[in-house]
Design an enzyme around this catalytic site. Sequence first.
Site, PDB file in Angstrom:
ATOM      1  N   HIS A   1      27.701  36.125  30.771  1.00 43.62           N
ATOM      2  CA  HIS A   1      29.005  36.601  31.469  1.00 43.62           C
ATOM      3  C   HIS A   1      29.019  38.262  31.265  1.00 43.62           C
ATOM      4  CE1 HIS A   1      33.294  36.123  32.272  1.00 43.62           C
ATOM      5  NE2 HIS A   1      33.320  37.551  31.949  1.00 43.62           N
ATOM      6  N   GLU A   2      28.692  38.784  30.157  1.00 39.83           N
ATOM      7  CA  GLU A   2      28.844  40.360  29.928  1.00 39.83           C
ATOM      8  C   GLU A   2      27.955  40.821  30.996  1.00 39.83           C
ATOM      9  OE1 GLU A   2      31.618  41.423  28.946  1.00 39.83           O
ATOM     10  OE2 GLU A   2      32.110  39.455  28.174  1.00 39.83           O
TER      11      GLU A   2
ATOM     12  N   GLY B   1      34.328  39.064  24.754  1.00 33.96           N
ATOM     13  CA  GLY B   1      33.376  40.126  24.958  1.00 33.96           C
ATOM     14  C   GLY B   1      34.054  41.067  26.110  1.00 33.96           C
TER      15      GLY B   1
ATOM     16  N   HIS C   1      28.437  41.529  34.338  1.00 30.23           N
ATOM     17  CA  HIS C   1      29.439  42.407  34.636  1.00 30.23           C
ATOM     18  C   HIS C   1      28.672  43.636  34.887  1.00 30.23           C
ATOM     19  CE1 HIS C   1      33.755  41.165  34.040  1.00 30.23           C
ATOM     20  NE2 HIS C   1      33.290  40.570  32.955  1.00 30.23           N
TER      21      HIS C   1
ATOM     22  N   GLN D   1      34.626  46.821  32.664  1.00 26.40           N
ATOM     23  CA  GLN D   1      36.243  46.510  32.631  1.00 26.40           C
ATOM     24  C   GLN D   1      37.175  47.432  32.127  1.00 26.40           C
ATOM     25  OE1 GLN D   1      34.528  42.617  30.411  1.00 26.40           O
ATOM     26  NE2 GLN D   1      36.409  42.119  31.552  1.00 26.40           N
TER      27      GLN D   1
ATOM     28  N   CYS E   1      37.922  35.312  32.187  1.00 25.44           N
ATOM     29  CA  CYS E   1      37.348  36.623  32.206  1.00 25.44           C
ATOM     30  C   CYS E   1      38.908  37.317  32.275  1.00 25.44           C
ATOM     31  CB  CYS E   1      36.645  36.973  33.413  1.00 25.44           C
ATOM     32  SG  CYS E   1      36.110  38.831  33.556  1.00 25.44           S
ATOM     33  N   LEU E   2      38.893  38.599  31.465  1.00 24.77           N
ATOM     34  CA  LEU E   2      39.959  39.372  31.346  1.00 24.77           C
ATOM     35  C   LEU E   2      40.260  40.292  32.587  1.00 24.77           C
ATOM     36  CD1 LEU E   2      39.426  40.897  27.745  1.00 24.77           C
ATOM     37  CD2 LEU E   2      41.044  39.093  28.392  1.00 24.77           C
TER      38      LEU E   2
HETATM   39 NI    NI Z   1      34.570  38.999  32.016  1.00 25.23          NI
END
Ligand code: NI
Length: 169
Positions: free
Chosen positions: A136-137, A46, A140, A51, A94-95
């Site tokens: 998770h998303e 995702g 964000h 991000q 997480c990226l």
């Molecule tokens: Ni993330």
Amino acid sequence: MALIEIVTWPTPVLLAPARPVENIDGAFVKLVEDMRETMYAAPGLGLAAVQVGVDRRFFVYDVSEDKERPEFKVLVNPQITAREGTVISENEGCLSVPECRADVTRSARVTVEGADLDGKPVRLDAEDLLALVMQHEIDHLDGKLFLDHLSTLKREFIKRKLKKRIRGL
Ligand code: NI
């Protein structure tokens, strides 16, 4: 199409609630295309707009198991409207928090309501991996990272590691 730079902790856009998407125009669709490329290249399950430095409430995702058959999705202005149960999200990453992973306690099932790329209402009853990705998303979009679900001790440990990594770059 183009890859976009993924911002990492502690970039401010990651740490504040994002603004709602108000209109889906050509520029928005182009951004979604670039986010698609960026997510697959990373690779990630995702990618939230914040991000890539965009202060808006949407994310792209693909939780398909067979990478030969991608199932690319976009969710605009999503909200969790119901939660049920508890599960440990093992080794979550997480990226935007590179090279760090931790177990995170999450809801086992969530109902998510939002809209698709055509602005049509979407309602998802998610469990398993999809439920974890949704939480998770959507975190964000609320300015939260998986770090915010950890004990202070673990969170500070990871932040120290991230700071060292930044100094070393
Ligand atoms: Ni993330």
